[in-house]
Design an enzyme around this catalytic site. Structure first.
Site, PDB file in Angstrom:
ATOM      1  N   SER A 104      34.683  40.455  36.555  1.00  0.00           N
ATOM      2  CA  SER A 104      35.118  39.289  37.699  1.00  0.00           C
ATOM      3  C   SER A 104      34.216  38.830  38.829  1.00  0.00           C
ATOM      4  CB  SER A 104      36.631  39.629  37.933  1.00  0.00           C
ATOM      5  OG  SER A 104      37.398  38.432  38.631  1.00  0.00           O
ATOM      6  N   ASP A 249      34.512  31.758  39.498  1.00  0.00           N
ATOM      7  CA  ASP A 249      33.852  33.152  39.786  1.00  0.00           C
ATOM      8  C   ASP A 249      33.446  33.195  38.168  1.00  0.00           C
ATOM      9  OD1 ASP A 249      36.382  33.187  38.212  1.00  0.00           O
ATOM     10  OD2 ASP A 249      36.625  35.319  39.073  1.00  0.00           O
ATOM     11  N   ASP A 251      33.848  34.906  35.555  1.00  0.00           N
ATOM     12  CA  ASP A 251      34.803  34.774  34.286  1.00  0.00           C
ATOM     13  C   ASP A 251      35.813  33.596  34.459  1.00  0.00           C
ATOM     14  OD1 ASP A 251      36.418  36.064  36.235  1.00  0.00           O
ATOM     15  OD2 ASP A 251      37.602  37.271  34.486  1.00  0.00           O
ATOM     16  N   ASP A 253      38.531  32.539  36.065  1.00  0.00           N
ATOM     17  CA  ASP A 253      39.962  32.820  36.067  1.00  0.00           C
ATOM     18  C   ASP A 253      40.255  32.580  37.670  1.00  0.00           C
ATOM     19  OD1 ASP A 253      39.303  35.268  37.539  1.00  0.00           O
ATOM     20  OD2 ASP A 253      40.477  36.206  36.196  1.00  0.00           O
TER      21      ASP A 253
END
Length: 462
Positions: A104, A249, A251, A253
């Protein structure tokens, strides 16, 4: 080196000794425990995997794939992908689970495994604990040679994800096209660099300036989308050629926006603005976690709905959303969860809904931000020595403020007339995190400092 095992997965820094960093041995052991859980829990030996663009991602992906195949599990590999894309793919591929290989917002030396159930949602606390125990005891059995799992690769799932965003009733492509937006994107050289520009083009955005959109995993700045890490995109916006900035970010999400003058829209207000739009079209309830801004509650009540707070953590927010029939929810870190699509934080869904909202608003993004209640959150922490009983401290604070409304489902949250403060203990180190919110930054910080003094008094008196 660091290795953190939690109910939501395993994450750590690459290298070092097994058990001290995220080594190949740790990856294989933990993946094997998860794979055994998928086989036993779903009776469906098929797992979808996808990864962000981290330098270590290819290595981790090969280890995960081999471990799953060794258990007799078929692997569907989406390659470079996003967390919400994998979440969508799990039920579409009729899989028993999914693994997202991403740390993340953590820096470049970190990687992690995020674990999904057969609905494409994060596993529960109980399931996470069972997998951790299985990994610790090496309670899994590998398949014989003729029963090894198969491997397949699908490279177009980001395109399918974008088609899905465009198909949502509340995403108005024609309204977005008509505004002829000029947008700057900072995707921190991860998979958002593939997905976000492609989505914007599909939405008819007139001009897209791509900053750090090469998915090579070389993060140009700290990848957490906080104002102090976004100076480059802020400088570009200050030149006055663009309508807004979009930041995700690694990833994809978490989602935050930048105003046309380079100032932050505020990651807390991503969910506020998207929820306001959704509620204006479909009245209903909302949920965020206890550490998120009060502005969501204000907007929800104004639109005739009910707001509920959940314990911190996406799985807790999702559970509360299901319990209260919420039509929109998420977390104040820029995480938008829209059940009409799926129960997971999704920056691509957030972009589609937000740009529709801004297009129909008809004015600048900074004017949209000014239309919402203004709150400031102060984030602090107090480090304690290991022998201090953190639970006892929280209980003493609860007693001290017992005349105020208190929520103790996750630490201690104390409500005041126009402020709140939330105290949470860390699960991995002797730290109490202290979040406070008020209508001014000074008041929020004053409240936090007052609570810190209270904590020190409790410690000195015990």
């Amino acid at each position: 080196m660091a290795l953190i095992k939690s109910i939501s997965g395993i994450r750590g820094t690459i290298g070092g000794k097994p058990g001290e960093g995220l080594t190949p041995l740790d990856v294989v052991k933990f993946t094997s425990a998860y794979g055994a859980w998928v086989i036993n829990h779903t009776k469906n030996p098929k797992v979808v995997i996808g990864r962000d663009a981290r330098i270590s991602g290819d290595m981790i992906s090969k280890l995960v794939t081999a471990a799953l195949q060794g258990l007799g599990i078929d692997v569907v590999d989406l390659g470079l992908s996003t967390t919400p894309t994998v979440e969508l793919a799990v039920p579409l591929e009729k899989a028993g689970g999914g693994i997202i290989l991403t740390a993340s917002h953590n820096p470049i030396q970190w990687n992690a495994l995020k674990l999904l159930n057969d609905k494409g949602e994060f596993i529960s606390d109980a399931e996470g604990k069972a997998i951790l125990e299985s990994a610790e005891n090496e309670d899994f059995k590998f398949a014989e040679v003729k029963k090894l799992g198969k491997y397949s690769r699908i490279d177009n799932y980001i395109d399918r994800h974008i088609e899905h965003v465009l198909s949502l009733k509340l995403v108005d492509v024609e309204a977005i096209k008509a505004r002829k937006f000029k947008i700057v994107v900072d995707a921190v050289n991860s998979t958002g660099g593939i997905a976000v520009p492609k989505l914007l083009r599909a939405l008819g955005v007139e001009e897209i300036e791509e900053m750090y959109c090469t998915p090579d995993g070389h993060f140009p700045h700290n990848p957490e989308p906080l104002p102090e890490n976004l100076r480059d995109i802020a400088d570009k916006l200050k030149r006055g050629k663009y309508d807004l900035g979009i930041v995700v970010d690694p990833d994809v999400d978490r989602l935050c926006f930048m105003n046309e003058d380079g100032s932050p829209f505020g990651e807390e207000y991503t969910l506020v603005a998207v929820s306001d739009y959704v509620l204006s079209q479909t009245p209903g309830n909302t949920v965020s976690n206890l550490s998120s801004t009060r502005a969501l509650s204000d907007v929800t009540k104004k639109r005739g709905g009910q707001y509920q707070a959940a314990a911190v953590g996406e799985v807790n927010v999702v559970n509360k959303m299901k319990e209260t029939n919420a039509i929109i929810g998420g977390e104040g870190n820029g995480g938008v969860i829209y059940p009409e699509s799926h129960y997971g934080r999704d920056a691509l869904i957030g972009i589609g809904l937000f740009l529709t909202h801004l297009a129909k608003f008809g004015k600048s993004i900074s004017m949209l931000r000014a239309s919402y209640p203004n709150y400031y959150i102060s984030k602090n922490k107090i480090e304690l020595t290991p022998e201090i009983d953190v639970d006892k401290i929280l209980e003493e604070i609860k007693i001290k403020y017992s005349k105020q409304p208190i929520n103790d489902i996750d630490g201690v949250k104390i409500e005041f007339e126009k402020e709140w403060v939330h105290l949470r203990k860390s699960n991995t180190e002797p730290i109490i995190r202290i979040y406070s919110e008020s209508e001014t930054q000074a008041t929020a910080e004053h409240l936090a400092n007052k609570i810190i003094l209270d904590i020190k008094e409790v410690i000195s008196g015990s």
